[in-house]
Write a protein that holds these residues in place. Structure first.
Motif, PDB file in Angstrom:
ATOM      1  N   ALA A   1     -16.175   4.635  -1.692  1.00  0.00           N
ATOM      2  CA  ALA A   1     -16.529   4.179  -3.031  1.00  0.00           C
ATOM      3  C   ALA A   1     -17.811   3.367  -3.078  1.00  0.00           C
TER       4      ALA A   1
ATOM      5  N   ARG B   1     -14.995  -0.154 -10.344  1.00  0.00           N
ATOM      6  CA  ARG B   1     -13.790   0.563 -10.753  1.00  0.00           C
ATOM      7  C   ARG B   1     -13.355   1.609  -9.748  1.00  0.00           C
ATOM      8  N   ALA B   2     -14.342   2.335  -9.180  1.00  0.00           N
ATOM      9  CA  ALA B   2     -13.966   3.391  -8.243  1.00  0.00           C
ATOM     10  C   ALA B   2     -13.212   2.800  -7.056  1.00  0.00           C
TER      11      ALA B   2
ATOM     12  N   GLN C   1       2.075   1.718  -3.411  1.00  0.00           N
ATOM     13  CA  GLN C   1       1.028   2.118  -4.355  1.00  0.00           C
ATOM     14  C   GLN C   1       0.624   3.577  -4.154  1.00  0.00           C
TER      15      GLN C   1
ATOM     16  N   ARG D   1      -7.565  14.474  -8.731  1.00  0.00           N
ATOM     17  CA  ARG D   1      -7.347  13.458  -7.708  1.00  0.00           C
ATOM     18  C   ARG D   1      -5.917  12.922  -7.793  1.00  0.00           C
TER      19      ARG D   1
ATOM     20  N   SER E   1      -9.738   1.619  -8.033  1.00  0.00           N
ATOM     21  CA  SER E   1      -8.733   2.649  -8.267  1.00  0.00           C
ATOM     22  C   SER E   1      -8.274   3.250  -6.944  1.00  0.00           C
ATOM     23  N   LEU E   2      -9.178   3.360  -5.972  1.00  0.00           N
ATOM     24  CA  LEU E   2      -8.753   3.866  -4.667  1.00  0.00           C
ATOM     25  C   LEU E   2      -7.780   2.900  -4.008  1.00  0.00           C
ATOM     26  N   ARG E   3      -8.108   1.620  -4.069  1.00  0.00           N
ATOM     27  CA  ARG E   3      -7.241   0.626  -3.439  1.00  0.00           C
ATOM     28  C   ARG E   3      -5.885   0.595  -4.141  1.00  0.00           C
TER      29      ARG E   3
ATOM     30  N   ARG F   1       0.835  -1.206   0.000  1.00  0.00           N
ATOM     31  CA  ARG F   1       0.000   0.000   0.000  1.00  0.00           C
ATOM     32  C   ARG F   1       0.867   1.252   0.000  1.00  0.00           C
TER      33      ARG F   1
ATOM     34  N   ASP G   1     -13.734   5.908 -13.090  1.00  0.00           N
ATOM     35  CA  ASP G   1     -13.600   5.324 -11.762  1.00  0.00           C
ATOM     36  C   ASP G   1     -13.852   6.341 -10.654  1.00  0.00           C
ATOM     37  N   LEU G   2     -14.635   7.367 -10.955  1.00  0.00           N
ATOM     38  CA  LEU G   2     -15.024   8.316  -9.904  1.00  0.00           C
ATOM     39  C   LEU G   2     -16.285   7.812  -9.220  1.00  0.00           C
ATOM     40  N   VAL G   3     -16.497   8.269  -7.983  1.00  0.00           N
ATOM     41  CA  VAL G   3     -17.767   7.975  -7.317  1.00  0.00           C
ATOM     42  C   VAL G   3     -18.745   9.065  -7.758  1.00  0.00           C
TER      43      VAL G   3
END
Ligand SMILES: Nc1ncnc2c1ncn2[C@@H]1O[C@H](COP(=O)(O)OP(=O)(O)OP(=O)(O)O)[C@@H](O)[C@H]1O
Ligand SMILES: [Mg+2]
Lengths: 268, 546
Positions: free
Chosen positions: B183, B164-165, A86, A166, B168-170, A83, A97-99
Motif C-alpha cells: 500500500a 485508506r489503502a 479480521q 478483492r 483497509s488492508l490491515r 488479525r 482504498d485501492l492502491v
C-alpha cells in the motif's frame, strides 16, 4: 413478509456504546445478526453508522457493553488473534482504498495477504501471476479483461468493482460496506449492491473452488450503510435505523413503515 | 506594516554588520601580501592544464573512485532512510503504537537529528581515527548523515500519502510488512526514486569534499595538487570535477523530471507536493536496470570491504575513542575558545549567506529558462541572445557549486590570512552556486499567467514582470535562503577544517592533537548551534508563509 432468520449468530451486540472523548457516538445498541442476513443501516449523517461498522470489523473497541464477532469478543484478543478474526471480515468503502499505481491484479490479490503470510505476499508483489481464484473474482465483477491494467486507468465504477473482487477473493464470512454506492448512478448502485449480496452467498461461483471443499459453507452476512431506503428495500432483508447513536428501529425491510423513515430523517 | 518592514530589515542588516565587524578586526592584517602572487600563478596556469596521458589516467581513476564512493554511500543512505522513514512515519503503524515503540521512535528521531547535524566531513575525520584511511570511511561518512536526512524525508513522504489503502488492508487482517509494501511503496515509489537521485547528486559533491581527509578520489587528488602547488594539475582536476558534476546533474535531472515533477529545489527544501507522473520513460527504465550492476561494480572496483568494521583492531580503537571522548572537557585556554568558535561559525555563515544571496540575485534571473509568454514570439536574434545568456548563467552557477568549498577556501587562504573572511568567501561562492540554481529552478515554477494577463492589458513587459513575478519570486528566495542558511552553518565545518576559522577549525586542530574530550565539547557545541539555527529558521519560515 420474510420469516425470522434462523442461521448461526454472526455478530451480537449487547448494550454496546462507543464514545469519543465525552461525546457518545453510539449508545446502548442491542443487535444480533445471523447468517444469511443482509442488513441495511440507515440514518442521518453523524448518526454513528461508520462507528458501528468500525466496531464490527474489530478496528474499534466499544467503550461499554459486550460485542461478539464470529464467535469471539475482539476486546480480549491478542494482535495475532485479532488479525485472524479480521481476515474473516471483509470491509469495503467507496472504492477509494485501492492502491492506484499498481495493476488491478495486485489490488485483487491484496485480499489474500492475510491468508498468504509475509513471504508469499512479497513474492506475489514482485512476480504477479493471475491464478484461477483471482481470475474468477475478476470475472465475477466483469473485469476479467483488466487483470493487467493499471488501477488508476479504470473508471470510478470499474475501480469500485475491483474493490469488490478483492472482497470476493478474501471469502469473508461477514461483509461490511460503508456507503458503497454514495457516488454512483442508480443502475451502477444496484449492480454493486447485487454483487455485494453475491459476495456473502455461498456454494456458487468463487466459493465452489477446490480448496473450499466439496460441501458449500452456509451464507455469510452483509451489513451495508446506505442513504437510500429504496435500495435497502431492493437488496437487503433487514433494515436498522440509527439516530444520534441510538437504535431507532430494527425491522424486516418489507415491514418498514414509511413513518419510521420520516422519523429517522426528521430534524430534531 | 511599516514597523514590520523596519523590524525585518533590522533582522537582516544587524547580523550582517556584526559579522562584518567580526570578519574584519581593525587591529590585524587581513590580506596576505606574500600570497597574492600565488593567485597570479594559479590563474596563469588556467590556459595550460596538465593533459598528458599519465595524469589523465590518474584523473580518470580518481573519477571512478569518486563515483563508486558516492553510489555506495547513497545506497547505504537509502537503506537507512527507508527503514528509518518507516519507523518514523505515522502511517506505517496502523494504530497508535505501544509506549515502548513510541519511546524508541522518539529516541530515533533525536539520534537522526544528531547524526545529520554533524557534517559528513567531520564524520569522515572521526571515522578515520577508527578505521584508518579505509575506503569504507567515505561510504559511511556519506551514508550516515544522508541516511538520517533521507529517513526524515521518506517518513514525511509516507505520511503525506492517503492512508485508506493501508488501513483497509490491515483491517482485513493483512500482516504488517506486506501491507506496507503493497500500500505504501507503489504510490511513494516515484517520489522516493526521484529523491534518491537527488541524493546521489549531492553525494558526488560530498565525496569530492571528503578528499580533504585523504580517503581517495578526485577530492584527494585536488588537495594533493593544491598543497604541492601544481597549478596545472589543479585546473585539470577542477575541470574533471565540473564535468562529472554536470553529467550527474543532467542525468539525475532528466530522471527526476521523467519520474516525478519534483525539482531539486523542492527536494532540498524537504519535500514535494507534486503528483508523480504515470508513465516511465526509457531513461528511467534503463537507469533502473543499471543501478544494481552499477552498485556491484562500484563495490568491487572501489575495494570497499566490511571486514574493517568487524576487525578486532577497529573494535579496540572504537572503544578507545569512545572512552577518550567522555567526559567532555573544555580547551585549556578556557570556554572563551568555544564561544569564540561558535561566534566565528555564525559570522562566517551569515557572511557566506550574504555573498550567496548577492550571487543569486545577480545571476539567477538570467538562469531561468525562457518561457513562452502570451505575446507574439520574440525575433530569432533576441531569442538566441537570451539562450546564450541563459547558458552562461547556468554554467557559472554550475562551476561555483561544483568546485568544492574546500578548494575555494584553499585558494582564498593563499591571499588572505586564516580567519572568518576567507572561510566566508569560500563558503559564500559555493553556496551562491547552490542557492542560485535552487532559486532559478523554483522561479521557473512561478506561474507566468498573472504577468501575461498584465501584458495583454498593455502593460510593458518589464513592468509586468516586476509587478506580477517579483513578489512570488522574492518569497521563494527568502525561503530557500533561510533553508540554505541552516546547511551553511553546518558547512562552516568544511572550510574550518582546511584552516579558515570557527568550530570546524577547532575540531580539526584538536583532532590532530588527539584532544578527544575537547572534541566532544566542540561536537556538542556544533550540535547545539545547528539545532538552534534550525529552530529559529523554521520559525522564520513559518512566519513568512503566514
Ligand atoms: N475518530 C473519531 N474521533 C472523534 N469523534 C468521532 C470519530 N469518529 C466518529 N466521531 C463522531 O461520532 C459521531 C458519529 O460518527 P459516524 O462517522 O459514525 O457517523 P455516520 O453515521 O457514519 O455519518 P455519515 O453518514 O456522515 O458518514 C459523529 O458525531 C462524529 O463526529
Ligand atoms: Mg460514515
Amino acid at each position: 413478509m420474510t420469516q425470522t432468520p434462523s442461521g448461526e449468530v454472526v455478530v451480537r451486540l449487547q448494550g454496546v456504546g462507543r464514545r469519543f472523548g465525552a461525546t457518545p457516538a453510539l449508545a446502548g445498541v442491542d443487535l444480533t445478526i445471523r447468517q444469511g442476513e443482509r442488513v441495511a443501516v440507515l440514518g442521518p449523517s453523524g448518526a454513528g453508522k461508520s462507528t458501528l461498522l468500525a466496531l464490527l470489523n474489530g478496528s474499534l473497541e466499544p467503550s461499554e457493553g459486550s460485542l461478539e464477532i464470529l464467535g469471539s469478543a475482539p476486546a480480549g484478543l491478542s494482535t495475532r488473534e485479532r488479525r485472524a478474526l479480521q481476515r474473516r471480515v471483509g470491509t469495503i468503502s467507496q472504492g477509494l482504498d485501492l492502491v492506484e499505481q499498481v495493476r488491478v491484479l495486485h489490488n485483487v490479490n491484496a485480499g489474500r495477504l492475510a491468508e498468504w503470510g509475509t513471504p508469499r505476499a512479497l513474492a506475489s508483489l514482485a512476480w504477479p501471476r493471475p491464478d484461477r481464484r483471482a481470475l474468477d473474482a475478476l470475472t465475477a465483477v466483469g473485469l476479467e479483461w483488466a487483470v493487467h491494467e493499471r488501477t488508476e486507468r479504470l473508471s470510478g465504477g470499474e475501480r469500485q468493482r475491483v474493490a469488490i473482487a478483492r472482497l470476493l477473493i478474501q471469502r469473508p464470512e461477514l461483509v461490511l460496506a460503508d456507503e458503497p454506492v454514495a457516488s454512483l448512478d442508480p443502475t451502477r448502485a444496484s449492480e454493486v449492491l447485487a454483487l455485494l449480496g453475491q459476495a456473502v452467498r455461498r456454494g456458487t461461483g468463487l466459493d465452489a473452488d477446490p480448496d473450499a471443499g466439496p460441501v458449500a459453507r452456509p451464507d455469510g452476512a452483509l451489513v451495508v450503510t446506505l442513504h437510500q431506503p429504496l435500495l435497502a428495500r431492493q437488496h437487503c432483508t433487514r433494515a436498522i435505523g440509527l439516530r444520534e447513536g441510538r437504535l431507532i428501529f430494527d425491522a424486516v425491510v418489507d415491514d418498514l413503515p414509511p413513518a419510521a423513515l420520516d422519523d429517522l430523517y426528521a430534524r430534531a | 506594516m511599516l514597523l514590520r518592514r523596519v523590524a525585518g530589515a533590522l533582522i537582516i542588516l544587524l547580523p550582517i554588520l556584526w559579522a562584518l565587524r567580526r570578519a574584519l578586526p581593525g587591529d590585524s592584517d587581513v590580506v596576505n601580501a606574500g600570497g597574492v602572487p600565488l593567485i597570479g600563478d594559479l590563474l596563469a596556469k588556467a590556459l595550460s592544464p596538465r593533459l598528458d596521458g599519465e595524469f589523465l589516467r590518474v584523473v580518470l581513476e580518481a573519477t571512478g573512485t569518486t563515483l563508486a564512493f558516492a553510489a555506495l554511500g547513497t545506497a547505504g543512505a537509502l537503506v537507512i532512510g527507508l527503514l528509518g522513514g518507516l519507523v518514523l512515519s505515522d502511517v506505517a503503524w496502523s494504530r497508535r503504537p505501544p509506549l515502548p515503540v513510541r519511546l524508541v521512535r522518539g529516541l530515533l528521531r533525536g539520534v537522526l537529528v544528531a547524526i545529520r547535524s554533524v557534517h559528513e566531513l567531520v564524520w569522515a575525520l572521526l571515522l578515520v581515527s577508527v578505521l584508518g584511511l579505509d575506503p569504507l570511511v567515505a561510504v559511511i561518512a556519506i551514508a550516515l548523515p544522508f541516511g538520517a536526512q533521507t529517513a526524515q524525508v521518506f517518513g514525511d513522504t509516507f505520511d503525506a500519502l492517503p492512508t485508506r489503502a493501508l488501513r483497509s488492508l490491515r483491517d482485513a487482517g493483512a500482516p504488517a510488512v506486506p501491507a506496507v509494501v503493497f500500500a505504501l511503496l507503489p504510490p511513494a515509489g516515484p517520489l522516493m526514486l526521484s529523491y534518491s537521485f537527488y541524493r546521489f547528486e549531492c553525494a558526488v559533491r560530498s565525496t569530492v569534499l571528503l578528499g580533504a581527509v585523504g580517503v581517495g578520489g578526485l577530492g584527494q587528488e585536488l588537495v594533493v595538487s593544491l598543497s604541492s602547488r601544481n597549478w596545472d594539475e589543479v585546473w585539470t582536476l577542477i575541470a574533471a570535477v565540473i564535468v562529472l558534476s554536470a553529467l550527474v546533474d543532467a542525468w539525475s535531472g532528466r530522471l527526476r523530471t521523467d519520474m516525478a515533477v519534483a525539482s531539486c529545489a523542492e527536494w532540498s527544501a524537504g519535500g514535494t507536493t507534486s503528483v508523480p507522473r504515470r508513465s516511465h520513460s526509457r531513461w528511467a527504465r534503463w537507469s533502473a536496470v543499471a543501478v544494481v550492476p552499477g552498485l556491484v561494480v562500484a563495490w568491487i572496483a572501489s575495494g570497499v570491504s566490511l571486514s574493517g568494521l568487524t576487525s578486532e583492531r577497529t573494535r579496540m580503537l572504537t572503544v578507545g575513542l569512545l572512552e577518550d571522548l567522555v567526559p567532555p572537557a573544555l580547551p585549556s585556554a578556557g570556554w572563551q575558545v568555544v564561544t569564540g568558535g561558535v561566534l566565528d561559525t555564525l559570522a562566517m555563515a551569515v557572511l557566506a549567506m550574504s555573498i550567496a544571496v548577492l550571487i543569486t540575485v545577480v545571476v539567477s534571473p538570467w538562469a531561468v529558462a525562457a518561457r513562452r509568454s502570451g505575446g507574439p514570439p520574440a525575433p530569432l536574434g533576441a531569442r538566441a541572445v537570451r539562450w546564450v545568456v541563459w547558458a552562461i548563467a547556468r554554467v557559472v552557477l554550475l562551476v561555483l557549486r561544483s568546485v568544492p568549498p574546500t578548494v575555494w577556501a584553499v585558494i582564498a587562504l593563499l591571499a588572505l590570512f586564516p580567519g572568518v573572511l576567507p572561510g566566508a568567501l569560500a563558503l559564500g561562492i559555493y553556496t551562491g552556486g547552490v542557492l542560485g540554481r535552487l532559486v532559478a529552478e523554483s522561479w521557473e515554477s512561478v506561474s507566468p499567467a498573472p504577468r501575461d494577463a498584465l501584458v495583454r492589458t498593455g502593460v510593458p513587459g518589464a513592468l509586468a514582470t516586476v509587478a506580477a513575478v517579483v513578489p512570488a519570486s522574492a518569497q521563494q528566495l527568502v525561503t530557500y535562503t533561510l533553508y540554505r542558511f541552516e546547511i551553511c552553518v553546518r558547512e562552516t565545518a568544511v572550510v574550518g577544517i582546511v584552516g579558515a576559522a570557527g568550530l570546524g577549525r577547532l575540531l580539526a586542530d584538536n583532532l590532530n592533537f588527539f584532544r578527544f574530550p575537547v572534541v566532544t565539547t566542540l561536537l556538542l557545541a556544533s550540535f547545539a548551534v545547528s539545532v538552534a539555527v534550525e529552530l529559529i529558521s523554521r520559525r522564520l519560515r513559518h512566519a513568512i508563509r503566514a
